[in-house]
Design a protein around this motif. Structure first.
Motif, PDB file in Angstrom:
ATOM      1  N   GLU A 107       0.825  -1.200   0.000  1.00 53.19           N
ATOM      2  CA  GLU A 107       0.000   0.000   0.000  1.00 53.19           C
ATOM      3  C   GLU A 107       0.867   1.261   0.000  1.00 53.19           C
ATOM      4  OE1 GLU A 107      -3.782   1.742   2.502  1.00 53.19           O
ATOM      5  OE2 GLU A 107      -2.101   0.874   3.633  1.00 53.19           O
ATOM      6  N   LYS A 108       1.890   1.287   0.842  1.00 52.53           N
ATOM      7  CA  LYS A 108       2.747   2.463   0.952  1.00 52.53           C
ATOM      8  C   LYS A 108       3.455   2.772  -0.364  1.00 52.53           C
ATOM      9  CE  LYS A 108       4.843   5.749   3.283  1.00 52.53           C
ATOM     10  NZ  LYS A 108       4.089   6.903   3.850  1.00 52.53           N
ATOM     11  N   LEU A 109       3.929   1.745  -1.044  1.00 48.45           N
ATOM     12  CA  LEU A 109       4.675   1.944  -2.289  1.00 48.45           C
ATOM     13  C   LEU A 109       3.775   1.925  -3.516  1.00 48.45           C
ATOM     14  CD1 LEU A 109       7.872  -0.237  -1.593  1.00 48.45           C
ATOM     15  CD2 LEU A 109       7.526   2.220  -1.234  1.00 48.45           C
ATOM     16  N   GLN A 110       2.488   1.733  -3.286  1.00 43.59           N
ATOM     17  CA  GLN A 110       1.504   1.691  -4.383  1.00 43.59           C
ATOM     18  C   GLN A 110       1.873   0.613  -5.418  1.00 43.59           C
ATOM     19  OE1 GLN A 110       1.328   5.842  -5.707  1.00 43.59           O
ATOM     20  NE2 GLN A 110      -0.381   6.206  -4.304  1.00 43.59           N
ATOM     21  N   LYS A 111       2.189  -0.560  -4.886  1.00 43.28           N
ATOM     22  CA  LYS A 111       2.517  -1.708  -5.722  1.00 43.28           C
ATOM     23  C   LYS A 111       1.301  -2.617  -5.872  1.00 43.28           C
ATOM     24  CE  LYS A 111       6.994  -0.825  -6.159  1.00 43.28           C
ATOM     25  NZ  LYS A 111       7.631  -0.595  -7.474  1.00 43.28           N
ATOM     26  N   LYS A 112       1.312  -3.410  -6.904  1.00 45.18           N
ATOM     27  CA  LYS A 112       0.277  -4.431  -7.069  1.00 45.18           C
ATOM     28  C   LYS A 112       0.430  -5.480  -5.968  1.00 45.18           C
ATOM     29  CE  LYS A 112      -1.228  -2.656 -10.978  1.00 45.18           C
ATOM     30  NZ  LYS A 112      -2.566  -2.023 -11.096  1.00 45.18           N
ATOM     31  N   ILE A 113      -0.719  -5.970  -5.474  1.00 44.13           N
ATOM     32  CA  ILE A 113      -0.697  -6.944  -4.379  1.00 44.13           C
ATOM     33  C   ILE A 113      -1.475  -8.195  -4.774  1.00 44.13           C
ATOM     34  CG2 ILE A 113      -1.378  -7.418  -1.992  1.00 44.13           C
ATOM     35  CD1 ILE A 113      -1.163  -4.408  -1.448  1.00 44.13           C
ATOM     36  N   VAL A 114      -0.834  -9.343  -4.605  1.00 44.26           N
ATOM     37  CA  VAL A 114      -1.502 -10.639  -4.703  1.00 44.26           C
ATOM     38  C   VAL A 114      -1.564 -11.208  -3.290  1.00 44.26           C
ATOM     39  CG1 VAL A 114      -1.382 -12.989  -5.607  1.00 44.26           C
ATOM     40  CG2 VAL A 114      -0.728 -11.059  -7.072  1.00 44.26           C
ATOM     41  N   TRP A 115      -2.753 -11.557  -2.852  1.00 42.52           N
ATOM     42  CA  TRP A 115      -2.942 -12.073  -1.488  1.00 42.52           C
ATOM     43  C   TRP A 115      -3.405 -13.524  -1.590  1.00 42.52           C
ATOM     44  CZ3 TRP A 115      -6.226  -9.043   2.681  1.00 42.52           C
ATOM     45  CH2 TRP A 115      -5.893  -9.520   3.952  1.00 42.52           C
ATOM     46  N   HIS A 116      -2.533 -14.436  -1.148  1.00 42.27           N
ATOM     47  CA  HIS A 116      -2.826 -15.868  -1.207  1.00 42.27           C
ATOM     48  C   HIS A 116      -3.327 -16.306   0.170  1.00 42.27           C
ATOM     49  CE1 HIS A 116      -1.570 -19.847  -3.300  1.00 42.27           C
ATOM     50  NE2 HIS A 116      -2.611 -20.048  -2.508  1.00 42.27           N
ATOM     51  N   HIS A 117      -4.624 -16.471   0.279  1.00 44.12           N
ATOM     52  CA  HIS A 117      -5.216 -16.875   1.555  1.00 44.12           C
ATOM     53  C   HIS A 117      -5.023 -18.375   1.754  1.00 44.12           C
ATOM     54  CE1 HIS A 117      -7.058 -12.958   2.150  1.00 44.12           C
ATOM     55  NE2 HIS A 117      -7.422 -12.989   0.882  1.00 44.12           N
ATOM     56  N   ARG A 118      -4.636 -18.737   2.957  1.00 48.90           N
ATOM     57  CA  ARG A 118      -4.343 -20.140   3.254  1.00 48.90           C
ATOM     58  C   ARG A 118      -5.184 -20.709   4.387  1.00 48.90           C
ATOM     59  NH1 ARG A 118      -0.767 -22.363  -0.630  1.00 48.90           N
ATOM     60  NH2 ARG A 118       0.851 -20.841  -1.137  1.00 48.90           N
ATOM     61  N   GLU A 119      -5.990 -19.883   5.074  1.00 48.87           N
ATOM     62  CA  GLU A 119      -6.685 -20.352   6.261  1.00 48.87           C
ATOM     63  C   GLU A 119      -7.955 -19.522   6.485  1.00 48.87           C
ATOM     64  OE1 GLU A 119      -2.943 -19.464   6.933  1.00 48.87           O
ATOM     65  OE2 GLU A 119      -3.888 -17.730   6.042  1.00 48.87           O
ATOM     66  N   THR A 120      -8.888 -20.085   7.225  1.00 51.12           N
ATOM     67  CA  THR A 120     -10.063 -19.330   7.643  1.00 51.12           C
ATOM     68  C   THR A 120      -9.678 -18.398   8.792  1.00 51.12           C
ATOM     69  OG1 THR A 120     -10.712 -21.081   9.186  1.00 51.12           O
ATOM     70  CG2 THR A 120     -11.665 -21.156   6.971  1.00 51.12           C
TER      71      THR A 120
END
Length: 375
Positions: free
Chosen positions: A131-144
């Motif tokens: 967020e700070k660097l305004q980069k693209k983010i991929v979020w790999h969720h692994r758990e509930t």
């Protein structure tokens, strides 16, 4: 294309093992195109595997934004003390993340990644940096999360939801986990379902099945969500069967028995040489990588009908599902009737099922396509 990966811990449990397999696969299949670097929060068992796989990494401390309910059980007799324990942990971790944030930011600026890849729902640092660097983010969720069955609870649900909307692409290891996030209003942006692909290059050669006591196994550290205690108790009441517990502590023995054997964690190929069936009794498993590991080795699996496990098991093909311990006992009774010919066929079908459905090359190709579309 530079990808800065964030691991939530320095252990070698499922999420990190899957991440290592992904990064190693990217290096193998896309040399020159993908330039990965992994941030881990501390020294730990993961380092030896990273060095073995020649995966570039750095150790920069960062801390989770969840609490694990089992860790607070000793304070549950007092609502005040339990709340105090939670508040102390929450603000202490928040303070530490603020202290170390500048180090993460400096590293990320110098590395200049195209994408931040956050490998768990449990740790926010990669999200902060992205967020700070305004980069693209991929979020790999692994758990509930916020789930009494797994015990992971968010310390700041509003912040979690904000980053859910900010993230450019979200990856889930199962339909179950994607649906869970959608139902709990935690999902946003584009979503993909990509199964894990445990890499085991061997097939177990079983001895004559009907000439020995049937051997069952369970794998993993013992906790309530995994449900091993119910299985162990059942076997301790049925000495005609043999159970091997890999990775469980002897401190958890419920009572002495001659048919339950406690083993340390060992390489998977050694585990699957010792058992005929694997048992997975967990609730709300987001994937179940040991199911696939066992299947690749030709070992059928008895799995609880919960979470993502029904996505992995086809009854009579690579194992069986059961809904409760009564159905579990019925499945064991059916296994008692299996002969050598049936088991040999089942083992071959089990391995074929895993190889067909968890294709490393295809899954990594899908990940790379996500990267390409983002930049």
């Amino acid at each position: 294309m530079r990808i800065l990966f964030y691991a939530h811990s320095s252990t070698l449990y499922g999420a990190n093992r899957s991440l290592i397999e992904l990064i190693a696969g990217l290096l193998e299949l896309y040399p020159g195109e993908i330039d990965p670097h992994l941030i881990i929060p501390s020294e730990g068992p993961i380092i030896s595997e990273l060095e073995k796989q020649r995966i570039p990494y750095s150790v920069i401390p960062h801390f989770n934004w969840i609490y694990f309910s089992e860790h607070g059980e000793r304070w549950e007799y007092s609502k005040f003390l339990h709340g105090l324990w939670r508040a102390k942990n929450k603000y202490l971790k928040k303070l530490k993340n603020r202290i170390y944030f500048s180090r993460h930011l400096k590293f990320a600026k110098d590395y200049d990644p195209d994408i931040l890849y956050v490998n768990s729902s449990l740790n926010p640092m990669g999200l902060y940096v992205g967020e700070k660097l305004q980069k693209k983010i991929v979020w790999h969720h692994r758990e509930t999360v916020n789930d009494p069955k797994t015990g992971f609870f968010l310390e700041n649900e509003n912040q979690f939801q904000r980053f859910s909307k900010l993230t450019n692409h979200r990856i889930y290891p199962s339909e179950f986990l994607k649906d869970y996030y959608l139902q709990n209003s935690f999902a946003g942006g584009k979503n993909s379902i990509l199964y894990n692909f445990p890499q085991l290059g061997y097939e177990v050669n079983q001895s004559a099945f009907s000439d020995k006591k049937i051997s069952f196994g369970i794998i993993g550290r013992l906790n309530k969500q995994k449900g091993q205690h119910d299985v162990i108790e059942w076997f301790q009441e049925h000495p005609e069967y043999q159970l091997l517990v890999f990775g469980g502590s002897k401190d958890f023995q419920l009572k002495t028995s001659s048919n339950v054997f406690w083993k340390d964690f060992t390489p998977p190929e050694k585990i699957y040489q010792q058992i005929d069936f694997l048992i997975v009794n967990g609730l709300n498993e987001s994937f179940g990588r040991v199911v696939v590991e066992a299947n690749i080795a030709g070992i059928p699996v008895l799995a609880r009908e919960s979470g993502a496990l029904p996505e992995l098991i086809e009854n009579g093909i690579n194992g069986w599902l059961y809904r409760n311990m009564e159905e579990f006992e019925a499945r064991i009774a059916d296994i008692d009737k299996i002969d050598d010919t049936y088991y040999s066929r089942l083992s071959k079908e089990t391995r074929y099922h895993a190889i067909k459905n968890y294709n490393k090359k295809l899954i990594i190709q899908q990940v790379v396509e996500i990267f390409r579309k983002l930049i």
